[in-house]
Design a protein around this motif. Structure first.
Motif, PDB file in Angstrom:
ATOM      1  N   VAL A 250       0.814  -1.218   0.000  1.00  0.00           N
ATOM      2  CA  VAL A 250       0.000   0.000   0.000  1.00  0.00           C
ATOM      3  C   VAL A 250       0.849   1.270   0.000  1.00  0.00           C
ATOM      4  O   VAL A 250       0.377   2.328  -0.407  1.00  0.00           O
ATOM      5  CB  VAL A 250      -0.982   0.030   1.199  1.00  0.00           C
ATOM      6  N   ARG A 251       2.111   1.176   0.415  1.00  0.00           N
ATOM      7  CA  ARG A 251       2.930   2.392   0.441  1.00  0.00           C
ATOM      8  C   ARG A 251       3.192   2.938  -0.961  1.00  0.00           C
ATOM      9  O   ARG A 251       3.604   4.094  -1.108  1.00  0.00           O
ATOM     10  CB  ARG A 251       4.243   2.113   1.166  1.00  0.00           C
ATOM     11  N   TYR A 252       2.961   2.122  -1.985  1.00  0.00           N
ATOM     12  CA  TYR A 252       3.140   2.586  -3.358  1.00  0.00           C
ATOM     13  C   TYR A 252       1.815   2.950  -4.036  1.00  0.00           C
ATOM     14  O   TYR A 252       1.800   3.335  -5.199  1.00  0.00           O
ATOM     15  CB  TYR A 252       3.844   1.501  -4.182  1.00  0.00           C
ATOM     16  N   ARG A 253       0.720   2.826  -3.308  1.00  0.00           N
ATOM     17  CA  ARG A 253      -0.588   3.106  -3.907  1.00  0.00           C
ATOM     18  C   ARG A 253      -1.018   4.541  -3.617  1.00  0.00           C
ATOM     19  O   ARG A 253      -0.758   5.069  -2.526  1.00  0.00           O
ATOM     20  CB  ARG A 253      -1.617   2.109  -3.371  1.00  0.00           C
ATOM     21  N   PRO A 254      -1.690   5.178  -4.570  1.00  0.00           N
ATOM     22  CA  PRO A 254      -2.015   6.605  -4.414  1.00  0.00           C
ATOM     23  C   PRO A 254      -3.054   6.897  -3.340  1.00  0.00           C
ATOM     24  O   PRO A 254      -3.186   8.048  -2.920  1.00  0.00           O
ATOM     25  CB  PRO A 254      -2.533   6.989  -5.810  1.00  0.00           C
ATOM     26  N   ASP A 255      -3.788   5.881  -2.878  1.00  0.00           N
ATOM     27  CA  ASP A 255      -4.821   6.109  -1.862  1.00  0.00           C
ATOM     28  C   ASP A 255      -4.246   6.286  -0.458  1.00  0.00           C
ATOM     29  O   ASP A 255      -4.964   6.710   0.449  1.00  0.00           O
ATOM     30  CB  ASP A 255      -5.806   4.928  -1.825  1.00  0.00           C
ATOM     31  N   TYR A 256      -2.980   5.948  -0.263  1.00  0.00           N
ATOM     32  CA  TYR A 256      -2.421   5.901   1.087  1.00  0.00           C
ATOM     33  C   TYR A 256      -1.157   6.752   1.202  1.00  0.00           C
ATOM     34  O   TYR A 256      -0.456   7.006   0.214  1.00  0.00           O
ATOM     35  CB  TYR A 256      -2.031   4.462   1.454  1.00  0.00           C
ATOM     36  N   ILE A 257      -0.869   7.128   2.441  1.00  0.00           N
ATOM     37  CA  ILE A 257       0.468   7.617   2.799  1.00  0.00           C
ATOM     38  C   ILE A 257       0.946   6.803   3.995  1.00  0.00           C
ATOM     39  O   ILE A 257       0.138   6.382   4.845  1.00  0.00           O
ATOM     40  CB  ILE A 257       0.483   9.131   3.129  1.00  0.00           C
ATOM     41  N   THR A 258       2.226   6.516   4.039  1.00  0.00           N
ATOM     42  CA  THR A 258       2.817   5.837   5.194  1.00  0.00           C
ATOM     43  C   THR A 258       3.945   6.711   5.727  1.00  0.00           C
ATOM     44  O   THR A 258       4.672   7.339   4.950  1.00  0.00           O
ATOM     45  CB  THR A 258       3.357   4.443   4.832  1.00  0.00           C
ATOM     46  N   ARG A 259       4.064   6.752   7.050  1.00  0.00           N
ATOM     47  CA  ARG A 259       5.082   7.579   7.691  1.00  0.00           C
ATOM     48  C   ARG A 259       5.677   6.829   8.880  1.00  0.00           C
ATOM     49  O   ARG A 259       4.973   6.045   9.551  1.00  0.00           O
ATOM     50  CB  ARG A 259       4.485   8.905   8.184  1.00  0.00           C
TER      51      ARG A 259
END
Length: 301
Positions: A250-259
């Protein structure tokens, strides 16, 4: 009547071979010893077990009754003997697993698939119902291995390190927190936090950050499945903190941000708890090796 396994083997062998001479060879005894054994058995039973005038030699009605018993009992005895032999040689055993880490299913099934191919005679099972009392179940021998990130000092239990992981923050791409390079405790104060349905003492975000900072999220919503947590995050219904291996895609999907959590990031270690005497069993040692190497591949994706 004193009936022994050798008597059942004798009945089966004579029926299969059709005579004393060939049956004696199969049983690796002399023909005279076999004849003596049959006479002793018939004396005990008080009936004849063979029709001696028949060629080839055949069982009487009483002998057929013993044959049916032999065909029922001997395969079970032989199966147990084979199982015990495999245990002595380290080829067989039991690996029942309890998991204190909901997200561990993401990598565990891949490990178990490789393990199954290498150890087909080991009885493998996952016991999800014991997650909340996993350590007592391990000590009681109800399970053989517990996946946990919380090592304890328990007599007779070894916590075998598997791998380190990073708990990561995940939110919808539209979240105001997307502008931040890392997430701090105060950022959770106005958020709906999506978690697995476990006590706070087993959630990394509380044990490693929020409890010490005395920060309480606006609300907590418990969700059983990782996929559902991610769906709710994408729709802006809440934020979550999940292990890095869960967020590999999911970190590469436009719907999400990961931090990362805090400027330094958080690091936790996962363990496989076993009874101390079991850790060196060949199949257990192989599982531990797989548990150290395979999940790391997911973190590198």
């Amino acid at each position: 009547m004193h009936l022994e396994l050798r008597h059942l083997r004798t009945i089966r062998a004579i029926h299969a071979e059709g005579g004393l001479a060939r049956a004696a060879e199969v049983l690796h005894i002399t023909q005279s010893a076999l004849s003596h054994q049959i006479k002793g058995l018939e004396d005990q039973a008080g009936v004849e077990l063979f029709v001696r005038a028949a060629r080839p030699m055949r069982l009487s009605a009483a002998g057929m009754r013993l044959l049916r018993l032999a065909e029922r009992v001997l395969p079970e005895v032989e199966a147990v003997a084979e199982e015990f032999g495999a245990l002595r040689q380290g080829r067989a055993g039991r690996l029942h697993i309890a998991i204190e880490c909901h997200a561990c299913f993401d990598w565990l099934f891949g490990v178990l698939e490789q393990f199954r191919r290498a150890w087909p005679e080991v009885d493998v099972d996952i016991r999800p119902g014991l997650a909340f009392g996993a350590m007592p179940a391990l000590i009681r021998q109800e399970v053989d291995l517990v996946i946990s990130s919380d090592p304890e000092k328990l007599e007779g239990v070894s916590f075998n390190p598997l791998f380190d992981y990073a708990p990561m923050f995940v939110a919808a791409a539209s979240s105001p927190l997307a502008a931040k390079p890392f997430i701090e405790a105060e950022d959770f104060a106005d958020q709906v936090l999506l978690t697995y349905p476990v006590e706070r003492g087993r959630l990394d975000i509380f044990t490693e950050l929020l409890s010490a900072a005395r920060v309480e999220p606006r609300a907590i919503r418990q969700v059983e499945l990782t996929a559902v947590i991610l769906m709710l995050v994408a729709s802006g219904r809440g934020v979550a903190v999940l292990p890095d291996w869960v967020l590999r895609e999911v970190r590469y999907r436009p719907d999400y941000i990961t931090r990362p959590i805090t400027a330094k990031g958080l690091t936790k270690r996962l363990y496989a708890a076993t009874r101390s005497e079991d850790a060196t069993e060949p199949f257990m040692a192989h599982f531990l090796r797989l548990g150290r190497s395979e999940p790391v591949k997911l973190q590198r994706v």
